[in-house]
Design a protein around this motif. Structure first.
Motif, PDB file in Angstrom:
ATOM      1  N   MET A   9       0.726  -1.177  -0.084  1.00  0.00           N
ATOM      2  CA  MET A   9      -0.063   0.020   0.134  1.00  0.00           C
ATOM      3  C   MET A   9       0.855   1.292   0.126  1.00  0.00           C
ATOM      4  SD  MET A   9      -3.194  -0.764   0.025  1.00  0.00           S
ATOM      5  CE  MET A   9      -2.641  -1.966  -1.298  1.00  0.00           C
ATOM      6  N   GLU A  10       1.963   1.276   0.829  1.00  0.00           N
ATOM      7  CA  GLU A  10       2.580   2.374   0.964  1.00  0.00           C
ATOM      8  C   GLU A  10       3.580   2.758  -0.402  1.00  0.00           C
ATOM      9  OE1 GLU A  10       5.207   1.627   4.320  1.00  0.00           O
ATOM     10  OE2 GLU A  10       3.840   2.556   5.796  1.00  0.00           O
ATOM     11  N   LYS A  11       3.954   1.752  -0.995  1.00  0.00           N
ATOM     12  CA  LYS A  11       4.579   1.850  -2.318  1.00  0.00           C
ATOM     13  C   LYS A  11       3.775   2.514  -3.524  1.00  0.00           C
ATOM     14  CE  LYS A  11       8.065  -1.591  -3.325  1.00  0.00           C
ATOM     15  NZ  LYS A  11       8.600  -2.646  -4.071  1.00  0.00           N
ATOM     16  N   SER A  12       2.390   2.525  -3.233  1.00  0.00           N
ATOM     17  CA  SER A  12       1.421   3.373  -4.181  1.00  0.00           C
ATOM     18  C   SER A  12       0.803   4.602  -3.336  1.00  0.00           C
ATOM     19  CB  SER A  12       0.256   2.431  -4.304  1.00  0.00           C
ATOM     20  OG  SER A  12       0.810   1.309  -5.203  1.00  0.00           O
ATOM     21  N   ASN A  13       1.645   4.869  -2.346  1.00  0.00           N
ATOM     22  CA  ASN A  13       1.210   6.058  -1.698  1.00  0.00           C
ATOM     23  C   ASN A  13      -0.159   5.947  -1.117  1.00  0.00           C
ATOM     24  OD1 ASN A  13       3.618   7.755  -1.825  1.00  0.00           O
ATOM     25  ND2 ASN A  13       3.007   8.398  -3.844  1.00  0.00           N
ATOM     26  N   PHE A  14      -0.624   4.818  -0.795  1.00  0.00           N
ATOM     27  CA  PHE A  14      -1.848   4.800  -0.094  1.00  0.00           C
ATOM     28  C   PHE A  14      -1.682   4.767   1.264  1.00  0.00           C
ATOM     29  CE2 PHE A  14      -4.062   2.059  -3.567  1.00  0.00           C
ATOM     30  CZ  PHE A  14      -3.843   2.989  -4.694  1.00  0.00           C
ATOM     31  N   LYS A  15      -2.646   5.308   2.365  1.00  0.00           N
ATOM     32  CA  LYS A  15      -2.737   5.574   3.400  1.00  0.00           C
ATOM     33  C   LYS A  15      -3.361   4.284   4.060  1.00  0.00           C
ATOM     34  CE  LYS A  15      -2.188  10.301   4.429  1.00  0.00           C
ATOM     35  NZ  LYS A  15      -2.837  11.002   3.657  1.00  0.00           N
ATOM     36  N   THR A  16      -2.673   3.605   4.941  1.00  0.00           N
ATOM     37  CA  THR A  16      -3.291   2.314   5.756  1.00  0.00           C
ATOM     38  C   THR A  16      -3.442   2.468   7.249  1.00  0.00           C
ATOM     39  OG1 THR A  16      -0.963   1.438   5.778  1.00  0.00           O
ATOM     40  CG2 THR A  16      -2.601   0.420   4.039  1.00  0.00           C
ATOM     41  N   LEU A  17      -4.631   1.823   7.631  1.00  0.00           N
ATOM     42  CA  LEU A  17      -4.905   1.690   9.062  1.00  0.00           C
ATOM     43  C   LEU A  17      -4.814   0.085   8.957  1.00  0.00           C
ATOM     44  CD1 LEU A  17      -5.313   2.616  12.052  1.00  0.00           C
ATOM     45  CD2 LEU A  17      -7.838   2.273  11.248  1.00  0.00           C
ATOM     46  N   ILE A  18      -4.312  -0.482   9.923  1.00  0.00           N
ATOM     47  CA  ILE A  18      -4.315  -2.097  10.158  1.00  0.00           C
ATOM     48  C   ILE A  18      -5.066  -2.294  11.464  1.00  0.00           C
ATOM     49  CG2 ILE A  18      -2.895  -4.076  10.261  1.00  0.00           C
ATOM     50  CD1 ILE A  18      -1.051  -3.065   8.276  1.00  0.00           C
ATOM     51  N   VAL A  19      -6.086  -3.352  11.137  1.00  0.00           N
ATOM     52  CA  VAL A  19      -6.647  -3.776  12.358  1.00  0.00           C
ATOM     53  C   VAL A  19      -6.537  -5.295  12.697  1.00  0.00           C
ATOM     54  CG1 VAL A  19      -8.214  -1.699  12.884  1.00  0.00           C
ATOM     55  CG2 VAL A  19      -8.967  -3.612  11.253  1.00  0.00           C
ATOM     56  N   ASP A  20      -6.819  -5.587  13.760  1.00  0.00           N
ATOM     57  CA  ASP A  20      -6.402  -7.213  13.781  1.00  0.00           C
ATOM     58  C   ASP A  20      -7.588  -8.099  13.625  1.00  0.00           C
ATOM     59  OD1 ASP A  20      -3.555  -7.224  14.651  1.00  0.00           O
ATOM     60  OD2 ASP A  20      -4.124  -6.475  16.639  1.00  0.00           O
ATOM     61  N   ASP A  21      -8.781  -7.642  13.935  1.00  0.00           N
ATOM     62  CA  ASP A  21      -9.849  -8.228  13.790  1.00  0.00           C
ATOM     63  C   ASP A  21     -11.156  -7.542  13.286  1.00  0.00           C
ATOM     64  OD1 ASP A  21     -11.987  -7.662  16.297  1.00  0.00           O
ATOM     65  OD2 ASP A  21      -9.880  -7.511  16.973  1.00  0.00           O
ATOM     66  N   GLY A  22     -12.135  -8.290  12.925  1.00  0.00           N
ATOM     67  CA  GLY A  22     -13.454  -7.939  12.295  1.00  0.00           C
ATOM     68  C   GLY A  22     -14.112  -6.729  13.204  1.00  0.00           C
ATOM     69  N   TYR A  23     -14.058  -6.866  14.412  1.00  0.00           N
ATOM     70  CA  TYR A  23     -14.878  -5.915  15.394  1.00  0.00           C
ATOM     71  C   TYR A  23     -14.040  -4.701  15.292  1.00  0.00           C
ATOM     72  CZ  TYR A  23     -17.623 -10.089  16.793  1.00  0.00           C
ATOM     73  OH  TYR A  23     -18.424 -11.060  16.985  1.00  0.00           O
ATOM     74  N   ALA A  24     -12.810  -4.820  15.521  1.00  0.00           N
ATOM     75  CA  ALA A  24     -11.832  -3.554  15.367  1.00  0.00           C
ATOM     76  C   ALA A  24     -12.334  -2.620  14.077  1.00  0.00           C
ATOM     77  CB  ALA A  24     -10.477  -3.874  15.693  1.00  0.00           C
ATOM     78  N   ALA A  25     -12.533  -3.726  13.081  1.00  0.00           N
ATOM     79  CA  ALA A  25     -12.738  -3.015  11.525  1.00  0.00           C
ATOM     80  C   ALA A  25     -13.992  -2.054  11.520  1.00  0.00           C
ATOM     81  CB  ALA A  25     -12.747  -4.019  10.609  1.00  0.00           C
ATOM     82  N   ILE A  26     -15.112  -2.861  12.261  1.00  0.00           N
ATOM     83  CA  ILE A  26     -16.179  -2.275  12.187  1.00  0.00           C
ATOM     84  C   ILE A  26     -16.185  -0.883  13.097  1.00  0.00           C
ATOM     85  CG2 ILE A  26     -18.645  -2.345  13.063  1.00  0.00           C
ATOM     86  CD1 ILE A  26     -18.271  -5.296  12.569  1.00  0.00           C
ATOM     87  N   GLU A  27     -15.429  -0.749  14.232  1.00  0.00           N
ATOM     88  CA  GLU A  27     -15.410   0.479  14.936  1.00  0.00           C
ATOM     89  C   GLU A  27     -14.559   1.393  14.026  1.00  0.00           C
ATOM     90  OE1 GLU A  27     -13.534  -0.425  18.893  1.00  0.00           O
ATOM     91  OE2 GLU A  27     -13.192   1.622  19.131  1.00  0.00           O
ATOM     92  N   ALA A  28     -13.341   0.951  13.393  1.00  0.00           N
ATOM     93  CA  ALA A  28     -12.625   2.179  12.698  1.00  0.00           C
ATOM     94  C   ALA A  28     -13.487   2.768  11.674  1.00  0.00           C
ATOM     95  CB  ALA A  28     -11.480   1.190  12.125  1.00  0.00           C
TER      96      ALA A  28
END
Ligand code: ADP
Length: 428
Positions: free
Chosen positions: A327-346
């Protein structure tokens, strides 16, 4: 008196005959019952054996698919990190150890993929795709990607493409190039200081169907007459002497099965010391309305690459790192979460352009997470990144509301393409 005596004797004889017949009937009956019981028990045994065989075959498929999946996940890490190492430490570019590591990881990966593919074809799970393709492009792609092996063995690759083949045909270009890749890489491996010719010619046309004859001809070591019948079998390798040779004897077996999937047959002619020629003919549709329809559905505008915000849902730390790097190579900004619930919260806290979702995660898997996201009314594109084989999970993924499925390890450009396409489609 005499008459009575005769009558009595006759009656006695008759009675004895009757008794004898009755006895035989009784014996027959017992015998029939015995045979019936025997047949019934044999039938039962056969049924049990059949069920066991079916169960074993199912287990075999499951086993291969699980093992491949389990192997692919760590391999994604190995291949990704090896690439990162050579990217970040330019001084290691020529390190023989790093190159061997790269090579071995790729080889292992292709072996796992081959095994999975053979299994898929044998289980009739491979369905040919219909996309527009250009025969010359496919052949050139195969020849270019194998140029490394060609120079190593000092071989010349010659392509001969019949100009009367229509520019666009409809067919499964990935499977076609897979067949050609296997044949051409074999030709290059078993030929030294020689020539490998890839030919495509228009054999005949029936209505809108174009029958294209493909030939891969080399001037290499050839195959002995007695071995010609065996080479298409699984795990067959003839007189392997070269140490540096890589292969598991699956290539031609896959080729034969793929050609059959196209409804055709592959032929081989060979002469020891002179060379080998493989040929097969495949029918492709050249109906221009179908071609146009498919072309119109391909989004091609990738020009103004934007900076997207990407939410990566992935529990494996190594894979997190690899995906972040891509992602960084394409200049995209990333947020990484470990599980599905954290994804929904994010997702409820800040806006993202796209979600990259692993499938196999603890707590809640990728399908369920996607369903929950869709329930909230979010239409954000979700791409499944998974080590499962694509056709195994595609249906469930799309049903859950995912927009695309990519198999790890994937070409980074494929992921970028998919992201750009989905985000653009959503914003249009
Ligand atoms: P692998 O390449 O992994 O050994 P394949 O199934 O592709 O497995 O090929 C099986 C065998 O057929 C090879 O080991 C080789 O002996 C023989 N073979 C295949 N293609 C050629 C060729 N072009 N020239 C000579 N031998 C070949």
């Amino acid at each position: 008196m005499k008459k009575t005596k005769i009558i009595v004797t006759l009656i006695l004889v008759f009675l004895m005959l009757m008794m004898f017949l009755l006895y035989i009937l009784y014996r027959n009956n017992i015998f029939r019952r015995k045979i019936n019981n025997f047949l019934e028990s044999k039938n039962e045994e056969l049924n049990i054996a059949k069920e066991k065989a079916e169960e074993a075959s199912k287990l075999k498929t499951q086993f291969i698919s699980t093992i491949s999946h389990e192997l692919r996940t760590p391999l994604y890490g190995v291949v990704g990190i090896t690439n990162m190492l050579s990217d970040e430490h330019k001084e290691l570019a020529n390190s023989p150890h790093l190159n061997s590591l790269k090579f071995s990881a790729r080889y292992l990966l292709s072996l796992v993929n081959d095994l999975l593919q053979i299994n898929k074809i044998e289980e009739n799970k491979v369905v040919l795709e219909h996309v527009t393709m250009n025969v010359a492009d496919e052949i050139n792609m195969v020849s270019n990607s194998l140029s490394f092996i060609a120079t190593r063995n000092n071989n010349k690759v010659i392509t001969e493409i019949d100009p009367t083949i229509p520019e666009f045909l409809v067919g499964d270009k990935i499977r076609l190039s897979q067949i050609l890749m296997n044949l051409v890489s074999n030709a290059l491996k078993f030929t030294q200081n020689g020539e490998v010719k890839i030919k495509a010619g228009l054999d005949r046309k029936e209505n809108s169907l174009c029958y294209i004859k493909f030939e891969v001809i080399d001037t290499g070591m050839g195959i002995a007459e007695k071995d010609l019948g065996k080479i298409f079998d699984k795990f067959v390798q003839i007189d392997r002497k070269e140490d540096d040779y890589q292969g598991a004897g699956l290539g031609l077996s896959i080729v034969k099965k793929l050609v059959k999937l196209f409804g055709s047959e592959i032929f081989v002619k060979s002469q020891e010391g002179k060379g080998t020629a493989f040929d097969f003919t495949i029918a492709f549709d050249s109906d221009s309305s179908k071609v146009n329809e498919i072309i119109n559905n391909i989004p091609v505008d990738l020009s103004n690459a934007q900076i997207y915000k990407v939410l990566v849902v992935e529990d494996n730390k190594i894979n997190q790192m690899v995906t972040r790097k891509i992602m960084e190579k394409s200049n995209f900004k990333t947020l990484i979460v470990d599980d599905g619930y954290a994804a929904i919260e994010a997702l409820s806290k800040e806006p993202f352009d796209v979600v990259l979702m692993d499938i196999n995660m603890p707590l809640i898997n990728g399908f369920e997470t996607t369903k929950l996201i869709r329930k909230k009314g979010l239409t954000i594109p979700i791409i499944a990144l998974t080590a499962f084989a694509k056709d195994e999970i595609s249906e469930e993924a799309f049903e859950a509301g995912m927009n695309d499925v990519l198999i790890k390890p994937f070409e980074p450009t494929k992921l970028i393409y998919s992201i750009e396409m989905l985000v653009k489609r959503k914003n249009d």
